[in-house]
Design a protein around this motif. Structure first.
Motif, short mmCIF file in Angstrom:
data_model
loop_
_atom_site.label_atom_id
_atom_site.label_comp_id
_atom_site.label_asym_id
_atom_site.label_seq_id
_atom_site.Cartn_x
_atom_site.Cartn_y
_atom_site.Cartn_z
N GLN A 131 0.83 -1.20 0.00
CA GLN A 131 0.00 0.00 0.00
C GLN A 131 0.87 1.25 0.00
O GLN A 131 0.57 2.23 -0.70
CB GLN A 131 -0.94 0.01 1.21
CG GLN A 131 -2.01 -1.05 1.14
CD GLN A 131 -2.79 -1.17 2.44
OE1 GLN A 131 -2.52 -0.47 3.42
NE2 GLN A 131 -3.76 -2.07 2.45
N GLU A 134 2.24 1.80 -3.47
CA GLU A 134 1.20 2.34 -4.35
C GLU A 134 0.98 3.83 -4.09
O GLU A 134 0.86 4.63 -5.03
CB GLU A 134 -0.11 1.57 -4.18
CG GLU A 134 -0.05 0.15 -4.73
CD GLU A 134 -1.27 -0.67 -4.35
OE1 GLU A 134 -2.22 -0.12 -3.75
OE2 GLU A 134 -1.26 -1.87 -4.66
N LEU A 135 0.94 4.23 -2.82
CA LEU A 135 0.76 5.64 -2.47
C LEU A 135 1.92 6.49 -2.96
O LEU A 135 1.72 7.61 -3.47
CB LEU A 135 0.58 5.80 -0.96
CG LEU A 135 -0.75 5.33 -0.39
CD1 LEU A 135 -0.72 5.37 1.13
CD2 LEU A 135 -1.89 6.18 -0.92
N GLU A 137 3.85 5.82 -5.53
CA GLU A 137 3.76 5.90 -6.98
C GLU A 137 2.72 6.93 -7.40
O GLU A 137 2.94 7.72 -8.34
CB GLU A 137 3.42 4.52 -7.57
CG GLU A 137 4.57 3.55 -7.53
CD GLU A 137 4.17 2.14 -7.97
OE1 GLU A 137 2.97 1.91 -8.27
OE2 GLU A 137 5.06 1.28 -8.00
N GLU A 138 1.58 6.98 -6.69
CA GLU A 138 0.55 7.99 -6.98
C GLU A 138 1.08 9.40 -6.72
O GLU A 138 0.86 10.32 -7.52
CB GLU A 138 -0.69 7.75 -6.13
CG GLU A 138 -1.50 6.56 -6.54
CD GLU A 138 -2.67 6.31 -5.59
OE1 GLU A 138 -3.07 7.24 -4.85
OE2 GLU A 138 -3.18 5.18 -5.58
N GLN A 139 1.81 9.55 -5.62
CA GLN A 139 2.37 10.86 -5.27
C GLN A 139 3.39 11.29 -6.32
O GLN A 139 3.40 12.46 -6.73
CB GLN A 139 3.01 10.81 -3.87
CG GLN A 139 3.51 12.15 -3.40
CD GLN A 139 4.14 12.06 -2.02
OE1 GLN A 139 4.45 10.96 -1.54
NE2 GLN A 139 4.30 13.19 -1.37
N ASN A 140 4.24 10.39 -6.77
CA ASN A 140 5.23 10.73 -7.79
C ASN A 140 4.54 11.11 -9.10
O ASN A 140 5.00 12.02 -9.78
CB ASN A 140 6.18 9.56 -8.01
CG ASN A 140 7.19 9.40 -6.90
OD1 ASN A 140 7.44 10.35 -6.13
ND2 ASN A 140 7.74 8.21 -6.77
N ALA A 141 3.46 10.42 -9.45
CA ALA A 141 2.74 10.76 -10.68
C ALA A 141 2.12 12.15 -10.57
O ALA A 141 2.16 12.92 -11.53
CB ALA A 141 1.65 9.71 -10.93
N LEU A 142 1.59 12.49 -9.40
CA LEU A 142 1.03 13.84 -9.21
C LEU A 142 2.09 14.91 -9.29
O LEU A 142 1.88 15.98 -9.87
CB LEU A 142 0.29 13.91 -7.87
CG LEU A 142 -1.03 13.14 -7.76
CD1 LEU A 142 -1.55 13.17 -6.34
CD2 LEU A 142 -2.06 13.72 -8.72
#
Length: 146
Positions: A131, A134-135, A137-142
């Motif tokens: 988890q 995943e968080l 990776e989401e933060q890096n994408a943002l």
């Protein structure tokens, strides 16, 4: 005093118990392998070689000397390579068996640590790490989109 404290920590953490259990199981496993080699593998091998008993094979360096009464005055000196062969066979069987067991354990461990595998319950630490990954990776994408 520090030594006793370290020993207590070592014993309490379970390492000593794990080692003791491993040694006990290893001793029992050795008995199983010994019987497997001597009673299962060696008789057919001996049959295929016209009754050759490998454990009796030796290279005599000096024959035993007997006196007139038939008593041994000088013992035989021999290199018993047959026992070496059996011991080597024991080693190969133990190595193969341990390899197969470790391979099976690793396969089960890999399945248990796969967060996407729903058949085997994933340990909490692996689930939390998944988890967290995943968080991140989401933060890096943002952050890249800004």
């Amino acid at each position: 005093m520090k030594f006793l404290k370290e020993f207590k920590e070592f014993a309490v953490k379970g390492n000593m118990m794990d080692m003791a259990i491993g040694i006990i199981i290893g001793a029992a496993f050795n008995s199983v392998i010994d019987v497997l080699v001597k009673k299962v593998f060696m008789p057919p091998l001996s049959l295929m070689t016209d009754g050759l008993e490998f454990q009796d094979k030796k290279y005599v360096l000096r024959d035993a000397v007997l006196n007139a009464n038939g008593d041994v005055t000088t013992t035989e000196v021999a290199i018993e390579y047959g026992m070496l062969f059996e011991t080597f066979l024991d080693f190969i069987i133990v190595g193969l068996t341990v390899f197969i067991v470790v391979k099976g354990m690793n396969r089960l461990k890999d399945k248990a640590q796969d967060p996407k595998n729903t058949v085997v319950k994933t340990p909490k630490d692996i689930e939390l790490l998944s988890q967290l990954t995943e968080l991140m990776e989401e933060q890096n994408a943002l952050l890249k989109n800004k």
